[in-house]
Write a protein that holds these residues in place. Structure first.
Motif, PDB file in Angstrom:
ATOM      1  N   MET A   1      55.725  40.249  36.648  1.00 49.65           N
ATOM      2  CA  MET A   1      54.367  40.639  37.035  1.00 49.65           C
ATOM      3  C   MET A   1      53.352  39.819  36.259  1.00 49.65           C
ATOM      4  O   MET A   1      53.527  39.536  35.083  1.00 49.65           O
ATOM      5  CB  MET A   1      54.150  42.125  36.743  1.00 49.65           C
ATOM      6  N   THR A   2      52.269  39.441  36.924  1.00 49.28           N
ATOM      7  CA  THR A   2      51.174  38.746  36.258  1.00 49.28           C
ATOM      8  C   THR A   2      50.507  39.691  35.268  1.00 49.28           C
ATOM      9  O   THR A   2      50.181  40.837  35.598  1.00 49.28           O
ATOM     10  CB  THR A   2      50.142  38.267  37.282  1.00 49.28           C
ATOM     11  N   ARG A   3      50.283  39.205  34.033  1.00 44.75           N
ATOM     12  CA  ARG A   3      49.697  40.059  33.000  1.00 44.75           C
ATOM     13  C   ARG A   3      48.257  39.692  32.691  1.00 44.75           C
ATOM     14  O   ARG A   3      47.419  40.556  32.474  1.00 44.75           O
ATOM     15  CB  ARG A   3      50.524  39.954  31.711  1.00 44.75           C
ATOM     16  N   LYS A   4      47.967  38.401  32.635  1.00 44.74           N
ATOM     17  CA  LYS A   4      46.645  37.949  32.216  1.00 44.74           C
ATOM     18  C   LYS A   4      46.009  37.145  33.341  1.00 44.74           C
ATOM     19  O   LYS A   4      46.594  36.187  33.847  1.00 44.74           O
ATOM     20  CB  LYS A   4      46.763  37.107  30.953  1.00 44.74           C
ATOM     21  N   VAL A   5      44.776  37.525  33.716  1.00 49.08           N
ATOM     22  CA  VAL A   5      44.104  36.942  34.875  1.00 49.08           C
ATOM     23  C   VAL A   5      42.695  36.511  34.495  1.00 49.08           C
ATOM     24  O   VAL A   5      41.982  37.240  33.803  1.00 49.08           O
ATOM     25  CB  VAL A   5      44.022  37.968  36.032  1.00 49.08           C
ATOM     26  N   VAL A   6      42.293  35.314  34.955  1.00 50.43           N
ATOM     27  CA  VAL A   6      40.906  34.876  34.885  1.00 50.43           C
ATOM     28  C   VAL A   6      40.355  34.861  36.302  1.00 50.43           C
ATOM     29  O   VAL A   6      40.959  34.257  37.207  1.00 50.43           O
ATOM     30  CB  VAL A   6      40.765  33.491  34.247  1.00 50.43           C
ATOM     31  N   ILE A   7      39.224  35.518  36.498  1.00 41.09           N
ATOM     32  CA  ILE A   7      38.566  35.552  37.803  1.00 41.09           C
ATOM     33  C   ILE A   7      37.299  34.722  37.714  1.00 41.09           C
ATOM     34  O   ILE A   7      36.428  34.986  36.875  1.00 41.09           O
ATOM     35  CB  ILE A   7      38.214  36.998  38.210  1.00 41.09           C
ATOM     36  N   VAL A   8      37.197  33.707  38.556  1.00 37.50           N
ATOM     37  CA  VAL A   8      36.018  32.842  38.588  1.00 37.50           C
ATOM     38  C   VAL A   8      35.082  33.375  39.662  1.00 37.50           C
ATOM     39  O   VAL A   8      35.345  33.257  40.858  1.00 37.50           O
ATOM     40  CB  VAL A   8      36.396  31.380  38.873  1.00 37.50           C
ATOM     41  N   GLY A   9      33.980  33.989  39.250  1.00 37.82           N
ATOM     42  CA  GLY A   9      33.018  34.550  40.185  1.00 37.82           C
ATOM     43  C   GLY A   9      32.779  36.018  39.925  1.00 37.82           C
ATOM     44  O   GLY A   9      33.722  36.822  39.919  1.00 37.82           O
ATOM     45  N   ALA A  10      31.511  36.365  39.691  1.00 37.34           N
ATOM     46  CA  ALA A  10      31.138  37.755  39.424  1.00 37.34           C
ATOM     47  C   ALA A  10      30.288  38.324  40.544  1.00 37.34           C
ATOM     48  O   ALA A  10      29.416  39.160  40.318  1.00 37.34           O
ATOM     49  CB  ALA A  10      30.388  37.863  38.094  1.00 37.34           C
ATOM     50  N   GLY A  11      30.540  37.850  41.759  1.00 38.05           N
ATOM     51  CA  GLY A  11      29.950  38.483  42.925  1.00 38.05           C
ATOM     52  C   GLY A  11      30.779  39.690  43.316  1.00 38.05           C
ATOM     53  O   GLY A  11      31.694  40.119  42.593  1.00 38.05           O
ATOM     54  N   VAL A  12      30.517  40.237  44.490  1.00 41.87           N
ATOM     55  CA  VAL A  12      31.186  41.478  44.862  1.00 41.87           C
ATOM     56  C   VAL A  12      32.683  41.281  45.069  1.00 41.87           C
ATOM     57  O   VAL A  12      33.487  42.180  44.757  1.00 41.87           O
ATOM     58  CB  VAL A  12      30.518  42.090  46.114  1.00 41.87           C
ATOM     59  N   VAL A  13      33.119  40.104  45.540  1.00 37.88           N
ATOM     60  CA  VAL A  13      34.555  39.881  45.716  1.00 37.88           C
ATOM     61  C   VAL A  13      35.246  39.755  44.363  1.00 37.88           C
ATOM     62  O   VAL A  13      36.299  40.364  44.136  1.00 37.88           O
ATOM     63  CB  VAL A  13      34.808  38.643  46.599  1.00 37.88           C
ATOM     64  N   GLY A  14      34.667  38.964  43.453  1.00 39.63           N
ATOM     65  CA  GLY A  14      35.243  38.867  42.118  1.00 39.63           C
ATOM     66  C   GLY A  14      35.267  40.209  41.417  1.00 39.63           C
ATOM     67  O   GLY A  14      36.239  40.552  40.726  1.00 39.63           O
ATOM     68  N   ALA A  15      34.202  40.993  41.599  1.00 38.24           N
ATOM     69  CA  ALA A  15      34.134  42.323  40.989  1.00 38.24           C
ATOM     70  C   ALA A  15      35.238  43.227  41.536  1.00 38.24           C
ATOM     71  O   ALA A  15      35.872  43.983  40.787  1.00 38.24           O
ATOM     72  CB  ALA A  15      32.766  42.938  41.231  1.00 38.24           C
ATOM     73  N   ALA A  16      35.469  43.162  42.851  1.00 36.80           N
ATOM     74  CA  ALA A  16      36.509  43.983  43.456  1.00 36.80           C
ATOM     75  C   ALA A  16      37.900  43.547  42.981  1.00 36.80           C
ATOM     76  O   ALA A  16      38.792  44.383  42.785  1.00 36.80           O
ATOM     77  CB  ALA A  16      36.420  43.906  44.975  1.00 36.80           C
ATOM     78  N   CYS A  17      38.092  42.241  42.804  1.00 34.15           N
ATOM     79  CA  CYS A  17      39.369  41.759  42.259  1.00 34.15           C
ATOM     80  C   CYS A  17      39.576  42.303  40.851  1.00 34.15           C
ATOM     81  O   CYS A  17      40.685  42.744  40.494  1.00 34.15           O
ATOM     82  CB  CYS A  17      39.397  40.234  42.259  1.00 34.15           C
ATOM     83  N   ALA A  18      38.533  42.288  40.022  1.00 28.68           N
ATOM     84  CA  ALA A  18      38.632  42.823  38.670  1.00 28.68           C
ATOM     85  C   ALA A  18      38.882  44.322  38.696  1.00 28.68           C
ATOM     86  O   ALA A  18      39.685  44.855  37.904  1.00 28.68           O
ATOM     87  CB  ALA A  18      37.350  42.509  37.897  1.00 28.68           C
ATOM     88  N   PHE A  19      38.219  45.022  39.594  1.00 27.87           N
ATOM     89  CA  PHE A  19      38.361  46.470  39.726  1.00 27.87           C
ATOM     90  C   PHE A  19      39.813  46.841  39.989  1.00 27.87           C
ATOM     91  O   PHE A  19      40.378  47.730  39.333  1.00 27.87           O
ATOM     92  CB  PHE A  19      37.456  46.942  40.865  1.00 27.87           C
ATOM     93  N   HIS A  20      40.448  46.152  40.933  1.00 27.83           N
ATOM     94  CA  HIS A  20      41.828  46.491  41.280  1.00 27.83           C
ATOM     95  C   HIS A  20      42.836  45.940  40.273  1.00 27.83           C
ATOM     96  O   HIS A  20      43.819  46.615  39.953  1.00 27.83           O
ATOM     97  CB  HIS A  20      42.139  46.006  42.695  1.00 27.83           C
ATOM     98  N   ALA A  21      42.606  44.729  39.780  1.00 24.78           N
ATOM     99  CA  ALA A  21      43.565  44.155  38.825  1.00 24.78           C
ATOM    100  C   ALA A  21      43.619  44.973  37.541  1.00 24.78           C
ATOM    101  O   ALA A  21      44.699  45.184  36.967  1.00 24.78           O
ATOM    102  CB  ALA A  21      43.198  42.704  38.527  1.00 24.78           C
ATOM    103  N   THR A  22      42.476  45.433  37.049  1.00 23.55           N
ATOM    104  CA  THR A  22      42.491  46.263  35.840  1.00 23.55           C
ATOM    105  C   THR A  22      43.129  47.617  36.115  1.00 23.55           C
ATOM    106  O   THR A  22      43.825  48.171  35.258  1.00 23.55           O
ATOM    107  CB  THR A  22      41.070  46.463  35.281  1.00 23.55           C
ATOM    108  N   ALA A  23      42.919  48.160  37.315  1.00 24.03           N
ATOM    109  CA  ALA A  23      43.565  49.420  37.662  1.00 24.03           C
ATOM    110  C   ALA A  23      45.084  49.287  37.678  1.00 24.03           C
ATOM    111  O   ALA A  23      45.809  50.258  37.425  1.00 24.03           O
ATOM    112  CB  ALA A  23      43.065  49.921  39.010  1.00 24.03           C
ATOM    113  N   ALA A  24      45.558  48.068  37.969  1.00 22.23           N
ATOM    114  CA  ALA A  24      47.004  47.805  37.965  1.00 22.23           C
ATOM    115  C   ALA A  24      47.526  47.482  36.570  1.00 22.23           C
ATOM    116  O   ALA A  24      48.716  47.181  36.412  1.00 22.23           O
ATOM    117  CB  ALA A  24      47.322  46.657  38.915  1.00 22.23           C
ATOM    118  N   GLY A  25      46.650  47.506  35.565  1.00 21.03           N
ATOM    119  CA  GLY A  25      47.077  47.296  34.188  1.00 21.03           C
ATOM    120  C   GLY A  25      47.018  45.867  33.706  1.00 21.03           C
ATOM    121  O   GLY A  25      47.569  45.547  32.647  1.00 21.03           O
ATOM    122  N   MET A  26      46.336  44.984  34.437  1.00 24.41           N
ATOM    123  CA  MET A  26      46.268  43.584  34.038  1.00 24.41           C
ATOM    124  C   MET A  26      45.142  43.342  33.037  1.00 24.41           C
ATOM    125  O   MET A  26      44.151  44.070  32.994  1.00 24.41           O
ATOM    126  CB  MET A  26      46.073  42.690  35.265  1.00 24.41           C
TER     127      MET A  26
END
Length: 388
Positions: free
Chosen positions: A1-26
């Motif tokens: 499983m991927t543990r560490k993630v960098v998301i490039v972009g703090a618009g609504v799509v990047g925010a949603a990716c962060a929202f779900h990835a952190t909920a999955a424990g990343m």
């Protein structure tokens, strides 16, 4: 499983990716060169639409996203993001366009979309012009305040341990074998990661190029007019039936189709225009005049209303008008989440869930990668694909 993630972009799509990835424990870091939601997100109307999607993977994603917006609202608070389940009303101007609209709605209904044919559209919107032959009501259409929504999703991710940085990504960091191990920033920092998510919106093509995984994401300029505050007079998102055809068009020239909706503050938003002019931000009075005239034909009472401003921005689109979501086949550690055109706000939660599912290697919150292969970057690298 991927543990560490960098998301490039703090618009609504990047925010949603962060929202779900952190909920999955990343372990998540979000980086953007500007403030949260300052790009395309801040130039949108906040639409959450199923009404304008042809049957296929984008409609499936939209239906899932409608559910996930409700789930996200329960966590962050519906009022925080101004979630409004207002519904949409698509109106036809001729009998011929009504027949086409009803056929389109029937195809959507076969995919599970709730559609309600309307013979007398003024029963739903009394201020519409007289004589319109009919339309279709879509009760699942909704709206959020886009910048508030992006900020709320990121706040929730930060509360789960995510980090938000201001900076510009210049290149991918890689090991000797060429495997991406993170990103390099303009300040000289290296952000280590098992995966890098390209959620840079209209600049997704440039960010992909910097990461070594170029993807064809192009800007399409649009204008929106804003009226003075008024008593409530437009109760749904109302648009003309030709809007769907304009969304799907690849023409470079100017296209306009009437879209009218009210806001909580009483102002009325009027769109929508589309034109391929690169990143040219020059105001175009002719576009504003055309949009205003179309809105007045649909709602004659607007003729006496003052406009207080107009704003413009760029929709990020791919040549086939579908978002690109998933690992890049050339560099699997780079995961694209961009190219949503005008649907990024509506599709953001499902995009975040789908990206997280790709990173986990199994379905997440109803998003199963096996059901969305039509959105993968691979489609651009088959014979005759758009990117090289």
């Amino acid at each position: 499983m991927t543990r560490k993630v960098v998301i490039v972009g703090a618009g609504v799509v990047g925010a949603a990716c962060a929202f779900h990835a952190t909920a999955a424990g990343m372990d998540v870091t979000v980086i953007d060169r500007g403030p949260v939601g300052a790009g395309t997100t801040s130039r949108g109307e906040g639409n959450i639409l199923v009404s304008d999607k042809e049957p296929g993977p984008e409609l499936s994603l939209a239906r899932l996203s409608r559910t996930l917006w409700e789930e996200a609202a329960q966590e962050v608070g519906p009022e925080t993001i101004e979630l409004e389940p207002k519904g949409g009303l698509v109106v036809a101007s001729t009998e011929e366009s009504l027949r086409s609209l009803n056929a389109f709605a029937a195809r959507q209904a076969a995919c599970g979309v709730r559609v309600e044919p309307v013979e007398h559209v003024r029963d739903l919107e009394p201020h519409l012009a007289a004589g319109l032959p009919g339309g279709v009501h879509y009760p699942q259409d909704a709206q959020v305040q886009p910048v508030l929504a992006a900020a709320a999703l990121l706040d929730a991710a930060v509360a789960r341990g995510a980090r938000l940085l201001t900076g510009e990504v210049t290149a991918a960091a890689a090991d000797r074998g060429g495997r991406v191990t993170g990103v390099l920033t303009a300040s000289g920092d290296v952000l280590q990661a098992d995966a890098v998510i390209n959620a840079a919106g209209t600049w997704g093509g440039e960010v992909g190029r910097r990461l070594g995984a170029p993807i064809e994401v192009l800007p399409r300029r649009g204008f929106v007019l804003v009226t003075e505050p008024l008593p409530p007079m437009v109760h749904h998102k109302v648009y003309s039936a030709d809007y769907v055809a304009n969304v799907a068009s690849s023409d470079e020239g100017l296209e306009t189709s009437c879209v009218v909706e009210g806001t909580r503050g009483g102002t009325i938003l009027i769109g929508a225009s589309r034109e391929r002019v690169g990143f040219d931000m020059t105001p175009n009075p002719a576009v504003l005049t055309t949009l205003a005239a179309q809105a007045c034909r649909l709602f004659p009472s607007l003729k006496k209303v003052h406009l207080i401003r107009a704003y413009r921005g760029f929709r990020p689109y791919c040549p086939d008008h579908l978002p690109v979501i998933g690992p890049d086949p050339r560099l699997p550690q780079v995961v694209h989440a961009c190219g949503h055109e005008g649907a990024g706000i509506g599709l953001a939660p499902a995009t975040g869930a789908l990206v997280t599912a790709h990173l986990l290697g199994h379905p997440w919150h109803g998003a199963d990668p096996a059901a969305y292969t039509g959105l993968l970057p691979d489609r651009f690298f088959t014979q005759g694909g758009a990117s090289k």
